[in-house]
Design a protein around this motif. Structure first.
Motif, mmCIF file in Angstrom:
data_model
loop_
_atom_site.group_PDB
_atom_site.id
_atom_site.type_symbol
_atom_site.label_atom_id
_atom_site.label_comp_id
_atom_site.label_asym_id
_atom_site.label_seq_id
_atom_site.Cartn_x
_atom_site.Cartn_y
_atom_site.Cartn_z
ATOM 1 N N PHE A 55 0.614 36.018 17.916
ATOM 2 C CA PHE A 55 1.198 37.567 17.683
ATOM 3 C C PHE A 55 2.846 36.924 17.762
ATOM 4 N N ILE A 56 3.248 37.629 16.711
ATOM 5 C CA ILE A 56 4.822 37.437 16.645
ATOM 6 C C ILE A 56 5.428 38.745 16.412
ATOM 7 N N GLY A 57 5.038 39.836 16.805
ATOM 8 C CA GLY A 57 5.457 41.276 16.654
ATOM 9 C C GLY A 57 6.003 41.782 18.181
ATOM 10 N N HIS A 58 6.328 43.004 18.037
ATOM 11 C CA HIS A 58 6.747 43.631 19.255
ATOM 12 C C HIS A 58 5.574 44.351 19.654
ATOM 13 N N LEU A 59 5.074 43.919 21.281
ATOM 14 C CA LEU A 59 3.673 44.064 21.768
ATOM 15 C C LEU A 59 4.078 45.653 22.601
ATOM 16 N N GLN A 60 3.467 46.505 22.188
ATOM 17 C CA GLN A 60 3.335 47.769 23.112
ATOM 18 C C GLN A 60 2.520 47.550 24.330
ATOM 19 N N SER A 61 2.810 48.109 25.197
ATOM 20 C CA SER A 61 2.081 47.966 26.445
ATOM 21 C C SER A 61 0.493 48.563 26.314
ATOM 22 N N ASN A 62 0.350 49.593 25.656
ATOM 23 C CA ASN A 62 -0.942 49.900 25.544
ATOM 24 C C ASN A 62 -1.971 49.001 24.835
ATOM 25 N N VAL A 102 6.182 19.310 13.593
ATOM 26 C CA VAL A 102 6.415 20.855 13.015
ATOM 27 C C VAL A 102 5.286 21.665 12.604
ATOM 28 N N THR A 103 4.935 22.704 13.514
ATOM 29 C CA THR A 103 3.645 23.514 12.817
ATOM 30 C C THR A 103 4.101 24.521 11.915
ATOM 31 N N LEU A 104 3.444 24.708 10.787
ATOM 32 C CA LEU A 104 3.773 25.795 9.880
ATOM 33 C C LEU A 104 2.694 26.783 10.328
ATOM 34 N N VAL A 105 3.440 27.969 10.792
ATOM 35 C CA VAL A 105 2.798 29.306 11.176
ATOM 36 C C VAL A 105 2.885 30.112 9.833
ATOM 37 N N ALA A 106 1.456 30.496 9.120
ATOM 38 C CA ALA A 106 1.341 31.127 8.158
ATOM 39 C C ALA A 106 1.482 32.931 8.439
ATOM 40 N N VAL A 107 2.659 33.598 7.967
ATOM 41 C CA VAL A 107 2.700 34.904 8.471
ATOM 42 C C VAL A 107 1.889 35.809 7.526
ATOM 43 N N GLY A 135 15.659 21.512 15.161
ATOM 44 C CA GLY A 135 14.668 21.230 16.372
ATOM 45 C C GLY A 135 13.237 22.248 16.234
ATOM 46 N N ALA A 136 13.279 22.763 15.369
ATOM 47 C CA ALA A 136 12.039 23.771 15.360
ATOM 48 C C ALA A 136 10.761 23.030 15.589
ATOM 49 N N THR A 137 9.895 23.396 16.588
ATOM 50 C CA THR A 137 8.506 22.944 16.357
ATOM 51 C C THR A 137 7.287 23.992 15.774
ATOM 52 N N HIS A 138 7.792 25.394 15.542
ATOM 53 C CA HIS A 138 6.908 26.183 14.919
ATOM 54 C C HIS A 138 7.795 27.190 13.913
ATOM 55 N N ILE A 139 7.575 26.899 12.583
ATOM 56 C CA ILE A 139 8.395 27.855 11.759
ATOM 57 C C ILE A 139 7.461 28.765 11.137
ATOM 58 N N ARG A 140 8.020 29.909 11.198
ATOM 59 C CA ARG A 140 7.156 31.272 10.835
ATOM 60 C C ARG A 140 7.401 31.652 9.345
ATOM 61 N N VAL A 141 6.575 31.307 8.343
ATOM 62 C CA VAL A 141 6.759 31.541 7.010
ATOM 63 C C VAL A 141 5.851 32.669 6.378
ATOM 64 N N GLY A 142 6.254 33.543 5.713
ATOM 65 C CA GLY A 142 5.493 34.486 5.163
ATOM 66 C C GLY A 142 5.764 34.563 3.504
ATOM 67 N N THR A 143 6.908 34.934 3.086
ATOM 68 C CA THR A 143 7.085 35.327 1.754
ATOM 69 C C THR A 143 6.941 33.923 0.805
ATOM 70 N N ALA A 144 7.404 32.906 1.450
ATOM 71 C CA ALA A 144 7.487 31.514 0.506
ATOM 72 C C ALA A 144 6.055 31.335 0.276
ATOM 73 N N LEU A 145 5.106 31.582 1.314
ATOM 74 C CA LEU A 145 3.765 31.168 0.908
ATOM 75 C C LEU A 145 3.099 32.243 0.338
ATOM 76 N N PHE A 146 3.028 33.584 0.646
ATOM 77 C CA PHE A 146 2.217 34.665 -0.052
ATOM 78 C C PHE A 146 2.855 35.616 -0.966
ATOM 79 N N GLY A 147 4.132 35.452 -1.230
ATOM 80 C CA GLY A 147 4.805 36.161 -2.082
ATOM 81 C C GLY A 147 5.299 37.349 -1.336
ATOM 82 N N PRO A 148 5.983 38.560 -2.082
ATOM 83 C CA PRO A 148 6.370 39.802 -1.484
ATOM 84 C C PRO A 148 5.264 40.370 -0.740
ATOM 85 N N ARG A 149 5.623 41.002 0.289
ATOM 86 C CA ARG A 149 4.679 41.508 0.960
ATOM 87 C C ARG A 149 4.167 42.971 0.408
ATOM 88 N N PRO A 150 3.023 43.571 0.134
ATOM 89 C CA PRO A 150 2.731 44.533 -0.182
ATOM 90 C C PRO A 150 3.365 45.787 0.493
#
Ligand SMILES: *Cc1c(COP(=O)(O)O)cnc(C)c1O
Length: 226
Positions: free
Chosen positions: A80-87, A30-35, A205-220
């Motif tokens: 990159f884990i967001g929506h990718l615009q073609s430009n 399991v790889t921790l991806v820090a968001v 079975g996740a090999t990559h979990i994407r974790v933001g809030t639990a690591l960094f707290g609430p987002r600004p």
């Protein structure tokens, strides 16, 4: 006193270990991806100094602004884990090691045209609710063929973002379904699970979990400025 990043990393690590043990898996599966979206480059540097190596970002422009401050992080990997615009595809290939959110043949071709070797995953949409992004399960065979026809792209797995629900038992069936699709299509990586449901994702079975809030707290609220 507010909780430090080091303490929150310990808590997340403990949760990962517990889930891995319960699932009869090993920690290195399991790889921790820090968001780090909306957090400044300094947060990425601090997390790196504490041992994190894989980071997830949602906005190409925001990350482009942080990127110059990250040149010292020699073996960091940026997903990159967001929506990718073609430009933004060309800039994205310059900044990121992996794009987890490929959901169309057109996007795959544009990423390929940038000419740089790139790991990609397919974002799968498993529910009519929630975000519009993601390929439908029945589109996978065609999309996989199209990606494999792109010499610069290496397809490694599937990613999903279920409709948000505070109860992990509500999101678990989506994780199970993504794991089933990955098995059917013989793709090794599965990016699924976030701060509140990482245990269910690891058990499924996740090999990559994407974790933001639990690591960094609430987002600004406002976008972070350097
Ligand atoms: C923001 C985000 C996450 C992290 O969510 P948290 O609940 O803060 O852990 C994971 N995946 C994607 C695609 C995101 O946009």
């Amino acid at each position: 006193m507010s909780t430090s990043l080091a303490e929150r990393m310990d808590q997340v690590e403990h949760r990962i270990q517990t889930a891995v043990g319960r699932a009869g898996r090993t920690r290195d599966q399991v790889t921790l991806v820090a968001v780090t979206k909306k957090f400044p480059a300094a947060a990425i540097c601090e997390a790196y100094s504490l041992g994190l190596r894989v980071f997830g970002e949602n906005y190409v422009q925001e990350f482009a602004e942080k990127h110059p401050a990250l040149s010292g992080l020699a073996d960091a990997q940026f997903h990159f884990i967001g929506h990718l615009q073609s430009n933004k595809t060309r800039l994205a290939t310059e900044l990121f090691h992996a794009i987890e959110t490929v959901d169309s043949e057109k996007l795959a071709r544009r990423l390929n045209e940038a000419g740089k070797p790139l790991e990609v995953m397919i974002e799968v949409k498993l529910s009519p609710e929630g975000t519009k992004a993601g390929a439908a399960p029945e589109e996978l065979p065609g999309l996989m063929d199209a990606i494999r026809a792109c010499p610069n792209l290496k397809l490694t797995g599937l990613m999903t973002m279920p409709p948000w629900n505070p109860d992990p038992e509500t999101t678990r069936p989506f994780f199970r379904r993504l794991a089933e699709l990955a098995r059917i299509h013989q793709l090794p990586k599965l990016s699924m699970g976030m701060s509140h449901d990482l245990e269910a994702a690891i058990e499924e079975g996740a090999t990559h979990i994407r974790v933001g809030t639990a690591l960094f707290g609430p987002r600004p609220k406002a976008s972070a400025q350097e």
